[in-house]
Design a protein around this motif. Sequence first.
Motif, PDB file in Angstrom:
ATOM      1  N   SER A 113       0.852  -1.186   0.000  1.00 42.85           N
ATOM      2  CA  SER A 113       0.000   0.000   0.000  1.00 42.85           C
ATOM      3  C   SER A 113       0.885   1.233   0.000  1.00 42.85           C
ATOM      4  O   SER A 113       2.055   1.167   0.398  1.00 42.85           O
ATOM      5  CB  SER A 113      -0.928   0.013   1.224  1.00 42.85           C
ATOM      6  OG  SER A 113      -0.172   0.107   2.421  1.00 42.85           O
ATOM      7  N   ASN A 114       0.331   2.341  -0.449  1.00 43.11           N
ATOM      8  CA  ASN A 114       1.106   3.578  -0.521  1.00 43.11           C
ATOM      9  C   ASN A 114       1.030   4.288   0.830  1.00 43.11           C
ATOM     10  O   ASN A 114      -0.052   4.657   1.288  1.00 43.11           O
ATOM     11  CB  ASN A 114       0.529   4.475  -1.620  1.00 43.11           C
ATOM     12  CG  ASN A 114       1.418   5.672  -1.905  1.00 43.11           C
ATOM     13  OD1 ASN A 114       2.072   6.204  -1.014  1.00 43.11           O
ATOM     14  ND2 ASN A 114       1.444   6.104  -3.156  1.00 43.11           N
ATOM     15  N   PRO A 115       2.167   4.503   1.499  1.00 41.17           N
ATOM     16  CA  PRO A 115       2.126   5.149   2.816  1.00 41.17           C
ATOM     17  C   PRO A 115       1.564   6.566   2.762  1.00 41.17           C
ATOM     18  O   PRO A 115       0.994   7.040   3.748  1.00 41.17           O
ATOM     19  CB  PRO A 115       3.594   5.155   3.257  1.00 41.17           C
ATOM     20  CG  PRO A 115       4.380   5.011   1.993  1.00 41.17           C
ATOM     21  CD  PRO A 115       3.547   4.174   1.099  1.00 41.17           C
ATOM     22  N   VAL A 116       1.721   7.241   1.626  1.00 35.75           N
ATOM     23  CA  VAL A 116       1.142   8.580   1.483  1.00 35.75           C
ATOM     24  C   VAL A 116      -0.380   8.501   1.568  1.00 35.75           C
ATOM     25  O   VAL A 116      -1.027   9.314   2.245  1.00 35.75           O
ATOM     26  CB  VAL A 116       1.576   9.214   0.148  1.00 35.75           C
ATOM     27  CG1 VAL A 116       0.807  10.510  -0.110  1.00 35.75           C
ATOM     28  CG2 VAL A 116       3.072   9.476   0.155  1.00 35.75           C
ATOM     29  N   HIS A 117      -0.973   7.504   0.897  1.00 37.19           N
ATOM     30  CA  HIS A 117      -2.420   7.326   0.973  1.00 37.19           C
ATOM     31  C   HIS A 117      -2.860   7.082   2.422  1.00 37.19           C
ATOM     32  O   HIS A 117      -3.842   7.666   2.893  1.00 37.19           O
ATOM     33  CB  HIS A 117      -2.860   6.134   0.111  1.00 37.19           C
ATOM     34  CG  HIS A 117      -2.669   6.347  -1.354  1.00 37.19           C
ATOM     35  ND1 HIS A 117      -2.751   5.321  -2.270  1.00 37.19           N
ATOM     36  CD2 HIS A 117      -2.397   7.467  -2.067  1.00 37.19           C
ATOM     37  CE1 HIS A 117      -2.545   5.792  -3.482  1.00 37.19           C
ATOM     38  NE2 HIS A 117      -2.321   7.094  -3.396  1.00 37.19           N
ATOM     39  N   VAL A 118      -2.135   6.233   3.112  1.00 36.45           N
ATOM     40  CA  VAL A 118      -2.512   5.869   4.487  1.00 36.45           C
ATOM     41  C   VAL A 118      -2.429   7.083   5.407  1.00 36.45           C
ATOM     42  O   VAL A 118      -3.391   7.408   6.121  1.00 36.45           O
ATOM     43  CB  VAL A 118      -1.609   4.733   5.014  1.00 36.45           C
ATOM     44  CG1 VAL A 118      -1.942   4.437   6.477  1.00 36.45           C
ATOM     45  CG2 VAL A 118      -1.777   3.479   4.160  1.00 36.45           C
ATOM     46  N   LEU A 119      -1.293   7.761   5.410  1.00 37.98           N
ATOM     47  CA  LEU A 119      -1.117   8.906   6.302  1.00 37.98           C
ATOM     48  C   LEU A 119      -2.076  10.035   5.958  1.00 37.98           C
ATOM     49  O   LEU A 119      -2.644  10.679   6.850  1.00 37.98           O
ATOM     50  CB  LEU A 119       0.328   9.402   6.234  1.00 37.98           C
ATOM     51  CG  LEU A 119       1.395   8.473   6.819  1.00 37.98           C
ATOM     52  CD1 LEU A 119       2.787   9.022   6.524  1.00 37.98           C
ATOM     53  CD2 LEU A 119       1.206   8.312   8.325  1.00 37.98           C
TER      54      LEU A 119
END
Length: 284
Positions: free
Chosen positions: A197-203
């Motif tokens: 998963s993209n950490p930018v999306h999560v954060l």
Amino acid sequence: MTTPSTSSEALARVTTPGGPRHATTWWVTSAAAAAVAWVASVIGLADVDGIYGRETASFIDQAIAQDVVNVAIAAPATLLLAWLAWRGSMRAGLLWTGVLTFTAYNYAIYTMSIHVGPLFLAWVAVLGLTFWSLVGGLRALRPTVVAADLAPAPRRVVGWYLVVVAAVFTLLWLSDVVPAMIEGRIPAGALDLALPSNPVHVLDLAIFLPAVIAIGRLVLLRRPAGLMLAPAAVVFLVMTGLPILVTPFVTAARGGGPQWAVMGPVGVITAVGVGVLVALLRRR
């Protein structure tokens, strides 16, 4: 009777975030984080293969761009703003919280997305020092004092900028994530980084974009906490655009196919953010 000079001195003590006794510790710890981050980023730029060699080409380009911004802007700005805040500048203290937010955000990505290597503990140290400096610095702020000083700011412009930009990025990230969920595949933003998963999306979707929308709403409702937090939110959005704008140049220099199309919309959002920040902090 209070003389003008003593009144100004009292105002300086009050408008400094928390006063020297309460905030000095956090200015010092943030300066330490900035020093470590600057050295680590210089090492990363000097030895790209040794530090980022196990990542994808897209991830390496983004990491180089982030290191460039760390070395040229984020770390020096942290040191300068901490010093100015220590000398009594409330506006420097407010800008300082925004740079810390940007740094904590990016080092959360460093520590949880890049393979463990020679700089891993340095990145953890930067994340920890920056996060606790931000928490301590925000606790030292006095919302009513900050709101009184920034009272002439164009609240509707600031509030709607925060709400609209955060909403746009929310929809953009969801346009990548939701179709991937439905089709049972990895989102394109994560596939480019070889991550599940993209950490930018999560954060962004879990923490930062909801926080920016909430701050924008507080500004529109004329709450003191909204004006206190708005500079940090605007600085965060402006600085988040900088590595994105640098990345295509890095990609081109490394012989890849740069995505120049992002320059237009991100450049506009960043430029508008700078204008909003100036309007928010300008002295009347």
